[in-house]
Design an enzyme around this catalytic site. Structure first.
Site, PDB file in Angstrom:
ATOM      1  N   SER A  18      61.725  44.428  14.065  1.00  0.00           N
ATOM      2  CA  SER A  18      62.314  44.120  13.262  1.00  0.00           C
ATOM      3  C   SER A  18      63.520  43.152  14.106  1.00  0.00           C
ATOM      4  O   SER A  18      63.635  42.542  14.818  1.00  0.00           O
ATOM      5  CB  SER A  18      63.454  45.580  13.476  1.00  0.00           C
ATOM      6  N   LEU A  20      64.761  40.380  15.592  1.00  0.00           N
ATOM      7  CA  LEU A  20      65.146  38.895  16.523  1.00  0.00           C
ATOM      8  C   LEU A  20      63.522  38.909  17.102  1.00  0.00           C
ATOM      9  O   LEU A  20      62.614  37.833  16.976  1.00  0.00           O
ATOM     10  CB  LEU A  20      65.991  38.747  17.619  1.00  0.00           C
ATOM     11  N   ASP A  39      56.870  48.352  20.158  1.00  0.00           N
ATOM     12  CA  ASP A  39      58.183  49.155  20.132  1.00  0.00           C
ATOM     13  C   ASP A  39      58.121  50.811  19.695  1.00  0.00           C
ATOM     14  O   ASP A  39      56.584  50.766  19.691  1.00  0.00           O
ATOM     15  CB  ASP A  39      58.238  48.854  18.164  1.00  0.00           C
ATOM     16  N   VAL A  64      60.400  51.781  25.642  1.00  0.00           N
ATOM     17  CA  VAL A  64      61.011  51.035  26.794  1.00  0.00           C
ATOM     18  C   VAL A  64      61.491  51.550  28.104  1.00  0.00           C
ATOM     19  O   VAL A  64      60.663  50.473  29.139  1.00  0.00           O
ATOM     20  CB  VAL A  64      61.791  49.513  26.714  1.00  0.00           C
ATOM     21  N   SER A 154      73.304  38.548  25.153  1.00  0.00           N
ATOM     22  CA  SER A 154      74.393  39.089  23.468  1.00  0.00           C
ATOM     23  C   SER A 154      75.828  38.446  24.145  1.00  0.00           C
ATOM     24  O   SER A 154      75.664  38.303  25.681  1.00  0.00           O
ATOM     25  CB  SER A 154      74.177  40.471  23.393  1.00  0.00           C
ATOM     26  N   TYR A 167      77.626  48.781  25.066  1.00  0.00           N
ATOM     27  CA  TYR A 167      76.842  47.304  24.697  1.00  0.00           C
ATOM     28  C   TYR A 167      77.316  46.253  26.074  1.00  0.00           C
ATOM     29  O   TYR A 167      76.286  45.509  26.092  1.00  0.00           O
ATOM     30  CB  TYR A 167      77.338  47.285  23.881  1.00  0.00           C
ATOM     31  N   LYS A 171      74.689  44.633  28.619  1.00  0.00           N
ATOM     32  CA  LYS A 171      73.383  43.083  28.838  1.00  0.00           C
ATOM     33  C   LYS A 171      74.238  42.317  29.189  1.00  0.00           C
ATOM     34  O   LYS A 171      74.038  41.518  30.265  1.00  0.00           O
ATOM     35  CB  LYS A 171      74.353  42.021  26.640  1.00  0.00           C
ATOM     36  N   PHE A 200      73.348  37.478  14.821  1.00  0.00           N
ATOM     37  CA  PHE A 200      72.059  37.241  13.438  1.00  0.00           C
ATOM     38  C   PHE A 200      71.859  38.094  12.787  1.00  0.00           C
ATOM     39  O   PHE A 200      72.231  39.243  12.524  1.00  0.00           O
ATOM     40  CB  PHE A 200      71.151  37.000  14.829  1.00  0.00           C
ATOM     41  N   THR A 202      70.361  39.977  10.707  1.00  0.00           N
ATOM     42  CA  THR A 202      68.826  40.825  11.287  1.00  0.00           C
ATOM     43  C   THR A 202      69.159  42.516  10.266  1.00  0.00           C
ATOM     44  O   THR A 202      70.060  42.255   9.816  1.00  0.00           O
ATOM     45  CB  THR A 202      68.652  41.040  12.358  1.00  0.00           C
TER      46      THR A 202
END
Ligand SMILES: NC(=O)c1ccc[n+]([C@@H]2O[C@H](COP(=O)([O-])OP(=O)(O)OC[C@H]3O[C@@H](n4cnc5c(N)ncnc54)[C@H](O)[C@@H]3O)[C@@H](O)[C@H]2O)c1
Ligand SMILES: *[C@@H]1O[C@H](CO)[C@@H](O)[C@H](O)[C@H]1NC(C)=O
Length: 260
Positions: A18, A20, A39, A64, A154, A167, A171, A200, A202
């Site tokens: 999905s 990026l 993924d 991951v 980010s 978040y 990052k 972006f 997405t």
């Protein structure tokens, strides 16, 4: 010219089903690279890989954060393409929650904070450390290089907004591990570079109401629109091609500095 031709290189891209990550595998495959779409099992990874063709791409179901899953994906990579040259970490999750909601008298959930840290920072680190086992099998090239790692932070790592404590922290961890990782791997010819994207286009943003999306785009100075995943992918390609880029975090954001 030390600029490297990417044709024939093998890349494992996490989060590649999905956004990026998907834009990245699509561009890299078009340049003649072999790509591993890594993924979640529940993702559209199989579809993305089959669209690129069995000769160019495979799907490996991966969480991951799991050592076992990532090891399996690396084994599949070797079986299908014989080696690994590039890792691109795009898998990531986001959450919006204030540290404390004074109206509802409710604290930010601790499990949520830890989950975001675990997937974004822990997952990125997990994939890198295990991928090095495959890099180690590569011979140094004529420029004493044997691998490239590209991470996705980010701009929230620098100007995180309200609700982005978890978040932003996750990052920020990716930003801060970039230089020590580059130093750890320097003597053995592996470069580490992190991209810090702005806004972006997405699936994540596509879900927002038109009005919100228009406003968000207006906050980007120039060009005043969302980034296209192929612009992110083009940056990935350049990082692979340019051997002098290392240990750096690159903002890709149309000069956006997010407001509170
Ligand atoms: N879209 C943006 O504006 C933007 C801006 C800055 C940073 N980023 C970052 O870029 C990366 C990609 O974002 P996107 O917009 O393409 O999001 P996206 O949701 O479209 O794609 C993320 C992918 O990661 C996968 N993923 C999530 N958890 C995973 C796990 N535990 N194991 C394996 N895969 C997992 C998802 O299945 C999904 O396919 C993320 O790290 C995100 O934080 C995005
Ligand atoms: C990924 O693995 C972690 C740790 O095992 C688990 O808690 C989480 O639920 C998994 N994520 C997904 C989306 O399956």
């Amino acid at each position: 010219m030390p600029i490297r031709n990417v044709k024939g290189l093998v890349a494992l891209v996490t989060g590649a089903a999905s956004g990026l990550g998907r834009g990245t595998v699509e561009r890299l495959a078009k340049q003649g690279m072999k790509v591993v779409v890594a993924d979640l099992p529940s993702s559209k990874g199989a579809e993305v890989a089959s669209h690129l063709g069995a000769d160019n791409a495979i799907f490996t179901p991966v969480n991951v954060t799991s050592e076992e899953d990532v090891r399996k994906a690396l084994e599949e990579t070797k079986k299908a393409f014989g080696k690994l040259d590039v890792v691109v970490n795009c898998a990531g999750v986001a959450i919006a929650a204030k540290v404390y909601n004074f109206n509802k008298r409710r604290c930010h959930d601790l499990a949520d904070f830890n989950r975001i840290l675990s997937v974004n920072a822990g997952g990125t680190f997990n994939v890198i450390r295990l991928a090095c086992e495959l890099f180690a099998e590569n011979k140094l090239d004529d420029q004493k290089q044997r691998g490239v790692v590209i991470n996705t932070a980010s701009i929230a790592a620098f100007d995180g907004q309200m609700g982005q404590a978890a978040y932003g922290a996750s990052k920020g961890a990716i930003v801060s591990m970039t230089l020590p990782l580059a130093r750890d791997l320097a003597a053995d010819g592996v470069r580490v570079v992190t991209i810090a994207p702005g806004l972006f286009q997405t699936p994540l943003l596509a879900m927002l109401p038109d009005k919100v999306r228009l406003f968000m785009q207006s906050t980007v100075p120039n060009p005043s629109r969302f980034g296209d995943p192929d612009e992110y992918a083009a940056m990935v390609q350049h990082i692979i091609e340019n051997p002098y880029l290392n240990g750096e975090v690159i903002r890709l954001d149309g000069a956006l500095r997010m407001q509170p």
